[in-house]
Scaffold this active site. Structure first.
Site, PDB file in Angstrom:
ATOM      1  N   HIS A 212       0.726  -1.360   0.126  1.00 23.74           N
ATOM      2  CA  HIS A 212       0.070  -0.052  -0.341  1.00 23.74           C
ATOM      3  C   HIS A 212       0.639   1.602   0.087  1.00 23.74           C
ATOM      4  O   HIS A 212       0.163   2.319   0.036  1.00 23.74           O
ATOM      5  CB  HIS A 212      -0.830   0.542   1.289  1.00 23.74           C
ATOM      6  CG  HIS A 212      -0.151  -0.026   2.419  1.00 23.74           C
ATOM      7  ND1 HIS A 212       0.385  -0.320   3.456  1.00 23.74           N
ATOM      8  CD2 HIS A 212      -0.202   1.573   3.445  1.00 23.74           C
ATOM      9  CE1 HIS A 212       0.636   0.236   4.633  1.00 23.74           C
ATOM     10  NE2 HIS A 212       0.512   1.301   4.017  1.00 23.74           N
TER      11      HIS A 212
HETATM   12  C1  UD1 Z   1      -2.365   5.049   5.904  1.00 22.70           C
HETATM   13  C2  UD1 Z   1      -0.957   5.900   6.108  1.00 22.70           C
HETATM   14  C3  UD1 Z   1      -0.441   4.758   6.311  1.00 22.70           C
HETATM   15  C4  UD1 Z   1      -0.564   3.405   7.333  1.00 22.70           C
HETATM   16  C5  UD1 Z   1      -1.959   3.207   5.983  1.00 22.70           C
HETATM   17  C6  UD1 Z   1      -2.385   2.026   7.136  1.00 22.70           C
HETATM   18  C7  UD1 Z   1      -1.042   9.454   6.132  1.00 22.70           C
HETATM   19  C8  UD1 Z   1       0.064   8.856   5.383  1.00 22.70           C
HETATM   20  N1  UD1 Z   1      -0.577   6.891   6.078  1.00 22.70           N
HETATM   21  O1  UD1 Z   1      -2.499   5.218   4.690  1.00 22.70           O
HETATM   22  O2  UD1 Z   1       0.349   5.121   7.680  1.00 22.70           O
HETATM   23  O3  UD1 Z   1       0.065   2.224   7.227  1.00 22.70           O
HETATM   24  O4  UD1 Z   1      -3.085   4.215   6.669  1.00 22.70           O
HETATM   25  O5  UD1 Z   1      -3.909   1.388   5.460  1.00 22.70           O
HETATM   26  O6  UD1 Z   1      -1.870   8.129   7.140  1.00 22.70           O
HETATM   27  N2  UD1 Z   1      -9.725   4.727   0.812  1.00 22.70           N
HETATM   28  C9  UD1 Z   1     -10.141   4.301   0.973  1.00 22.70           C
HETATM   29  N3  UD1 Z   1     -11.365   4.019   1.999  1.00 22.70           N
HETATM   30  C10 UD1 Z   1     -10.848   3.995   3.176  1.00 22.70           C
HETATM   31  C11 UD1 Z   1      -9.594   4.870   3.705  1.00 22.70           C
HETATM   32  C12 UD1 Z   1      -8.656   5.228   2.061  1.00 22.70           C
HETATM   33  O7  UD1 Z   1     -10.496   3.376   0.036  1.00 22.70           O
HETATM   34  O8  UD1 Z   1     -11.276   3.451   4.426  1.00 22.70           O
HETATM   35  C13 UD1 Z   1      -8.936   4.571  -0.564  1.00 22.70           C
HETATM   36  C14 UD1 Z   1      -9.070   6.541  -0.756  1.00 22.70           C
HETATM   37  O9  UD1 Z   1      -9.175   6.133  -2.117  1.00 22.70           O
HETATM   38  C15 UD1 Z   1      -7.217   7.300  -0.344  1.00 22.70           C
HETATM   39  C16 UD1 Z   1      -6.556   6.460   0.133  1.00 22.70           C
HETATM   40  O10 UD1 Z   1      -7.367   5.549  -0.030  1.00 22.70           O
HETATM   41  O11 UD1 Z   1      -7.149   8.186  -0.682  1.00 22.70           O
HETATM   42  C17 UD1 Z   1      -5.555   6.055   1.141  1.00 22.70           C
HETATM   43  O12 UD1 Z   1      -5.883   6.784   2.319  1.00 22.70           O
HETATM   44  P1  UD1 Z   1      -5.055   7.397   2.853  1.00 22.70           P
HETATM   45  O13 UD1 Z   1      -5.832   7.176   4.520  1.00 22.70           O
HETATM   46  O14 UD1 Z   1      -4.799   8.848   2.558  1.00 22.70           O
HETATM   47  O15 UD1 Z   1      -3.870   6.451   3.035  1.00 22.70           O
HETATM   48  P2  UD1 Z   1      -3.690   4.865   3.159  1.00 22.70           P
HETATM   49  O16 UD1 Z   1      -2.472   4.599   1.890  1.00 22.70           O
HETATM   50  O17 UD1 Z   1      -4.246   4.316   3.798  1.00 22.70           O
END
Ligand code: UD1
Length: 364
Positions: A212
């Site tokens: 991820h």
């Molecule tokens: C976040 C954390 C990372 C952690 C990871 C665990 C930061 C900078 N990153 O990364 O350190 O290892 O979580 O999973 O805080 N999305 C969904 N559903 C959700 C949440 C996110 O579809 O419930 C999608 C969205 O398109 C979003 C992308 O996932 O843009 C990334 O989500 P985000 O919370 O920005 O970062 P993670 O990659 O999950």
């Protein structure tokens, strides 16, 4: 007898790994007779049921007192929304202490808000450093630790990192790993996922893959190269790949067939760890999973060039290989030959970390 005065504590959780860490504090608080009055703030950074709701339910975490519902966005948007939402809550009612965990945007955002309102901040999993400022988490770690009052660390190395930045010894407490508390607490409840039968899995005869990190998954070509390589190197052994939503976006664009890789939706905590504990090996770019693999003594290949958890390499079963195809192939070879190093579990990763933290806070 008069009940002792409770300590009012805000617990901040926003993303999947945070939920696993705060669960340990709830387990420990039951030993303390609920002396700590927790107010749970869910920032809403993760909002899908599979990344959030199911974790609360399986780990027995109570419903959040507040959900800021910030959702996804750029780093600035997400951080700003969390800060604005949490500031309102703090202005309405101040706790005695704010506990932040890990290194996600929610961790840093809430620490800043609390500190600017002169509320004390404790950081669980403080002091870990990858040295790679290209990772958003590294920035979150450094900023959070720069304003934290009480540091709870997982290893002597993390404590040393804090001393090296001028923090005082009496602010730093080596307590162990809350993720391992939660693992130990729930190990007997792990659930065999349905996919075990769908893919006809057998103990020790499949790999688990998670990816991820933006550097690995945001760019289609890098992701494609990695998956082709893993598909090839794993020979006939199935690779179970629970796909994070971030990764799913890139995978949809790849029009390729992977004979060995089984793409599945994100798994719940109890199902995921059931799989990890029985796997041949784990291939990942996560940090937390390298700790869990070390605890289970399962070989772990990390597709990153650096780690903020070096003890999983020195003491545990983890090996850092980045994305170098030769190194990755060599690792698979070692695993197939049964030559992977044996690890040991670092000191204090014993299921008692939550209790140690609350004991220390109780004395403050
Ligand atoms: C976040 C954390 C990372 C952690 C990871 C665990 C930061 C900078 N990153 O990364 O350190 O290892 O979580 O999973 O805080 N999305 C969904 N559903 C959700 C949440 C996110 O579809 O419930 C999608 C969205 O398109 C979003 C992308 O996932 O843009 C990334 O989500 P985000 O919370 O920005 O970062 P993670 O990659 O999950």
């Amino acid at each position: 007898m008069k009940k002792p005065i409770e300590m009012k504590v805000d617990l901040i959780a926003g993303a999947r790994p945070n939920f696993v860490k705060i669960a340990a504090l709830y387990y420990a608080n039951s030993v303390f007779d609920g002396h700590f009055d927790f107010r749970l703030i869910h920032t809403g950074q993760h909002y899908d049921d599979k990344l959030s709701g199911v974790f609360f339910q399986q780990l027995g975490i109570p419903e959040p007192d507040h959900n800021l519902g910030v959702g996804s966005g750029s780093h600035a948007e997400q951080t700003a929304a969390i800060m604005m939402g949490y500031e309102k809550i703090l202005k309405d009612k101040r706790p005695d202490l704010v506990i932040v965990v890990g290194d996600v945007n929610s961790t840093m955002a809430c620490a800043i808000v609390a500190k600017k309102l002169s509320i004390r901040v404790a950081h669980i999993e403080a002091g870990i450093r990858s040295g790679d400022l290209g990772m958003p988490e590294e920035i979150n770690r450094i900023l959070t630790d720069s304003i934290t009052d009480y540091f709870f660390t997982t290893t002597p190395g993390a404590s040393q990192n804090l001393l090296d930045t001028g923090k005082k010894q009496d602010q730093i407490h080596l307590v162990g790993n809350t993720m391992i508390d939660t693992l130990i607490e729930n190990r007997k409840k792990f659930i065999q996922p349905d996919l075990w039968y769908t893919f006809n899995l057998k103990e020790g005869e499949y790999f688990v893959l998670t990816l991820h990190r933006p550097t690995n998954v945001d760019e289609e070509n890098s992701l494609k190269k990695l998956l082709v390589l893993i598909n090839d190197a794993s020979k006939e052994v199935p690779v179970i790949f629970p796909v994070h939503p971030r990764t799913a976006v890139a995978i949809k664009k790849l029009e390729l067939e992977f004979r060995n890789i089984r793409f599945v939706s994100p798994l719940s905590y109890l199902e995921f760890n059931y799989l990890v504990e029985r796997s041949k090996a784990v291939i990942t770019d996560s940090g937390g999973i390298t700790e869990e693999a070390t605890f289970f003594n399962i070989p772990c290949i990390t597709l990153r060039d650096s780690t903020e958890r070096p003890e999983t390499v020195w003491e545990g079963t983890n090996k850092l290989v980045g994305t170098d195809p030769n190194k990755i192939r060599k690792c698979f070879k070692k695993i197939f030959n049964g030559n992977w190093k044996k690890g040991r579990v670092p000191e204090y990763w014993d299921g008692k970390t939550g209790e140690r933290i609350l004991k220390i806070l109780n004395k403050l």
